[in-house]
Scaffold this active site. Structure first.
Site, PDB file in Angstrom:
ATOM      1  N   ASP A  95       0.908  -1.173   0.138  1.00 14.14           N
ATOM      2  CA  ASP A  95       0.328  -0.106  -0.111  1.00 14.14           C
ATOM      3  C   ASP A  95       0.836   1.129   0.210  1.00 14.14           C
ATOM      4  O   ASP A  95       1.990   1.181   1.018  1.00 14.14           O
ATOM      5  CB  ASP A  95      -0.641  -0.151   1.095  1.00 14.14           C
ATOM      6  CG  ASP A  95      -1.598   1.061   1.208  1.00 14.14           C
ATOM      7  OD1 ASP A  95      -1.771   2.031  -0.034  1.00 14.14           O
ATOM      8  OD2 ASP A  95      -2.017   1.513   2.688  1.00 14.14           O
ATOM      9  N   ASP A  97       0.658   5.370   0.505  1.00 12.93           N
ATOM     10  CA  ASP A  97      -0.526   6.317   0.572  1.00 12.93           C
ATOM     11  C   ASP A  97       0.159   7.273   0.584  1.00 12.93           C
ATOM     12  O   ASP A  97       1.587   7.605   1.419  1.00 12.93           O
ATOM     13  CB  ASP A  97      -1.011   5.703   1.451  1.00 12.93           C
ATOM     14  CG  ASP A  97      -2.314   6.197   1.729  1.00 12.93           C
ATOM     15  OD1 ASP A  97      -3.075   7.561   2.289  1.00 12.93           O
ATOM     16  OD2 ASP A  97      -3.207   5.862   2.222  1.00 12.93           O
ATOM     17  N   ASP A 310       3.569   1.257   3.033  1.00 10.80           N
ATOM     18  CA  ASP A 310       2.485   0.734   4.815  1.00 10.80           C
ATOM     19  C   ASP A 310       3.619  -0.689   4.987  1.00 10.80           C
ATOM     20  O   ASP A 310       2.968  -1.137   4.235  1.00 10.80           O
ATOM     21  CB  ASP A 310       2.016   1.144   4.235  1.00 10.80           C
ATOM     22  CG  ASP A 310       0.699   1.746   5.659  1.00 10.80           C
ATOM     23  OD1 ASP A 310       0.240   2.253   6.001  1.00 10.80           O
ATOM     24  OD2 ASP A 310       1.537   0.291   6.565  1.00 10.80           O
TER      25      ASP A 310
END
Lengths: 404, 284
Positions: A95, A97, A310
């Protein structure tokens, strides 16, 4: 439910109820857990499972949730309690972000308010409030072009590592725009799906270059007959070895001045032809640059070439993650798959909008932004009629309320 | 590929188990006098492992005894029912294996790794800078065994990865195999015979004695009988704090707190009292 949520849910419902609507579940769908975060009281419906895409769409149409998630893990009994599900492996998921990226634009569009003392500030929230030491904040973020471009660059670096280093076949890779502030990369590989949390943590550290010691990547010096020689990796070598060299090349290309070297060294690097990095050996060819200088440059190169993923998402082997093809309740944008060959061209502000027509809203406060080819805002305490996708974005971001 | 001498060195290998099976011994054969050397060696393996954390490799040409004594050690250990001794024995045997494995040819290392342990391990002849690599090991096989090793050189960011493979030197490969061997021995389930032969009983007792001598008696910790607020998770403490300050707690918070307290075995009347005083609810 507040009027804003009601309006959003009505629009979501209309979207999901369209007769031609199709939703495609993940691979091994029957073995996945699904979760739905409802608008009402932000209640989470979990531990659901579906055999077919039609059943899944049926549930989404019934519940009209703000967010739709599925488990990266496969289970024997996806509807059982966590202890009894019977874990059978999990996709390796990354991920990226914008929340975790230090983009320069953040202070212009993000702000925070301390839940303890009401102190406010711009940019990402600090770890603890500078005035009352509280660690809980209300945060307002915005999805901005610069942040998302940065997230895309991080995704490109990640793909390079995943393919060249982890050996994942590109056909087993899927890239998704989350519909908000980032990208997800799903790896479906039998070899890697059995990795436990500790093993995934090593994967995370590798991608971040965390704990990397330049010496262990071959950067070292030897002394012989009073002559000290620096030796190190070469361009084109596998893994971090080669990546360190390309990273140094990139840093030098961007400007020697930014590298915080001494003035003599800055001058020496300026005069040096960095194309030497392609030939060998080069570690002793810059006047005044010894092991210490190269180590500092190599660490900067690692920073540059690592991908800011992440850490929690990748390590968690029971994670629920957003289902592509569903609406993101934070924005009203669609979570969509991006073909890797056109990641560079992908425009999240055009290709993930779904709501057509126009809507009237009262905007409290919003920066200027673009959706598709339309530039909008900034807005300050005003009622406006906007393209529906833009109005939904503002409603979902709680920057506006429905107006009649 | 593997000789009987190899099986004596590495009695945990699949081929060694096969060899033992082919000898066709039954559990009752343990009672025969010709088995005494096997029992003695089995006991010495355990004694060394428990006392020193090492098992030595004797200079012996009695390979059959070496091979047979290993499963017998396992059997005795299982009969003691002492799980904690199992790990110590496994580590000691694995260390012994490492000392031998590091001297083997790359061919033999590869045979052992891919055969018994199903590693994906390729031979390479690669030099990067000063480092010479003999093998390329598949990433999952590397991670499974390297995460327990604490030296920085085992950390993945400090390795050379190339399309799903981690380059390793011969000695490193042997070290990773040591981890795999320890895991295999720990997880090895010794099939307990329905009625353990009487002759084994003294050996089992002797081993129990060794275990308490070298590993001590296990300490047991009793869980507290009443809820201890300091031990509660931060989210629960937060809810209680909010209640203490007479703040409104959302329904989900109250529900979570009640469920939590019931789960940790708090007295129901105690919980109701908490409800009535703090939440101003009636008992109906």
């Amino acid at each position: 439910m507040d009027p804003t949520s009601q309006t959003i849910q009505q629009q979501f419902q209309r979207y999901y109820l369209e007769p031609a609507r199709r939703i495609t579940g993940p691979q091994s769908m029957a073995n996945r857990e699904f979760g739905f975060l409802l608008f009402k009281e932000k209640f989470m419906v979990r531990h659901r499972s579906f055999r077919t895409n039609e059943q899944l769409l049926g549930a989404i149409r019934d519940l009209v949730p703000a967010h739709v998630y599925f488990s990266t893990a496969r289970y024997k009994e996806p509807t059982a309690t966590m202890e009894e599900k019977g874990w059978e492996g999990a996709d390796l998921v990354f991920d990226i972000d914008a929340d975790h990226l230090d983009t320069e634009c953040k202070p212009t569009h993000d702000n925070w308010k301390c839940k303890g003392c009401g102190n406010v500030g711009r940019g990402s929230a600090p770890k603890i409030c500078p005035s009352c030491k509280n660690d809980r904040f209300e945060e307002q973020t915005w999805l901005c072009e610069k942040c998302l471009r940065q997230a895309k660059e991080e995704t490109e670096k990640l793909l390079d590592i995943v393919i060249s280093d982890f050996g994942v076949d590109p056909s087993n890779l899927r890239i998704f725009f989350s519909g908000h502030r980032g990208y997800h990369v799903h790896v479906n590989s039998k070899d890697l799906s059995g990795l436990d949390e500790e093993e995934r943590k090593e994967i995370v550290d590798y991608v971040l270059g965390l704990g990397l010691e330049t010496k262990l990547q071959g950067l070292n010096q030897t002394s012989s007959g009073g002559v000290t020689t620096v030796e190190g990796p070469m361009m084109g070598e596998p893994g971090w070895r080669g990546r360190i060299v390309t990273g140094i090349y990139d840093l030098l290309s961007e400007g020697v001045e930014n590298l915080q070297l001494g003035s003599a060294q800055t001058q020496a690097f300026k005069e040096w032809n960095r194309e030497a990095l392609f030939t060998k050996p080069f570690w002793n060819s810059v006047r005044g640059a010894g092991l210490g200088t190269w180590q500092a440059l190599a660490l900067k190169a690692v920073q540059k070439k690592s991908s800011r993923i992440d850490t929690v998402v990748t390590t968690d082997i029971h994670r629920l993650i957003r289902l592509p093809g569903t609406l993101n309740g934070h924005t009203g944008l669609l979570a969509v798959e991006v073909q890797s060959e056109r990641l560079d061209d992908f425009d999240p502000f055009t290709e993930s909008t779904v709501f057509a027509g126009s809507m009237k809203v009262h905007v409290k406060e919003a920066p200027s932004f673009r959706l598709g080819t339309v530039h909008l805002g900034p807005f300050h305490d005003e009622s406006v009629t906007l393209p529906a996708a833009a109005a939904m974005l503002l409603l979902c971001k709680r920057r506006a309320e429905p107006a009649t | 590929m593997l000789t009987r001498a190899d099986l004596a060195k590495y009695p945990f290998l699949a081929e060694a188990s096969e060899y033992v099976r082919e000898l066709g011994f039954s559990i009752d054969d343990i009672a025969s006098p010709e088995f005494t050397p096997v029992l003695d060696r089995a006991t010495s393996r355990l004694e060394e492992a428990l006392s020193k954390g090492r098992v030595s490799s004797p200079a012996t040409d009695d390979e059959r005894t070496e091979i047979l004594s290993f499963p017998v050690s396992n059997l005795i250990l299982s009969l003691t029912g002492e799980e904690r001794a199992k790990r110590r024995f496994a580590l000691a045997e694995a260390k012994r294996a490492y000392e031998l494995l590091r001297q083997e040819t790359p061919e033999k290392l590869q045979h052992i790794a891919t055969g018994t342990f199903h590693w994906t391990l390729r031979r390479v002849d690669l030099q990067l800078g000063q480092r010479v690599y003999d093998f390329a090991l598949a990433l999952p096989d590397y991670l499974r065994n390297a995460t327990s090793l604490r030296e920085p050189k085992w950390k993945l960011p400090n390795r050379v990865l190339d399309h799903g493979f981690v380059y390793t030197a011969r000695d490193e490969t042997a070290r990773l195999l040591e981890e795999e061997v320890a895991g295999r021995i720990v997880n090895r389930s010794a099939r307990l015979p329905g009625r353990p032969p009487k002759l084994l009983q003294p050996r089992v007792e002797q081993t129990r004695g060794l275990i308490s001598k070298w590993l001590g008696t296990p300490q047991t910790f009793e869980l507290p009988k009443v809820p201890v607020p300091e031990a509660m998770p931060p989210c629960v403490r937060h809810v209680i704090e909010q209640l203490d300050e007479a703040k409104n707690v959302p329904h989900m918070g109250r529900f979570a707190l009640a469920a939590f307290l019931l789960n940790i075995g708090a007295d129901q009347e105690e919980i109701v009292r908490l409800f009535t005083t703090k939440w101003n609810t009636s008992e109906d």
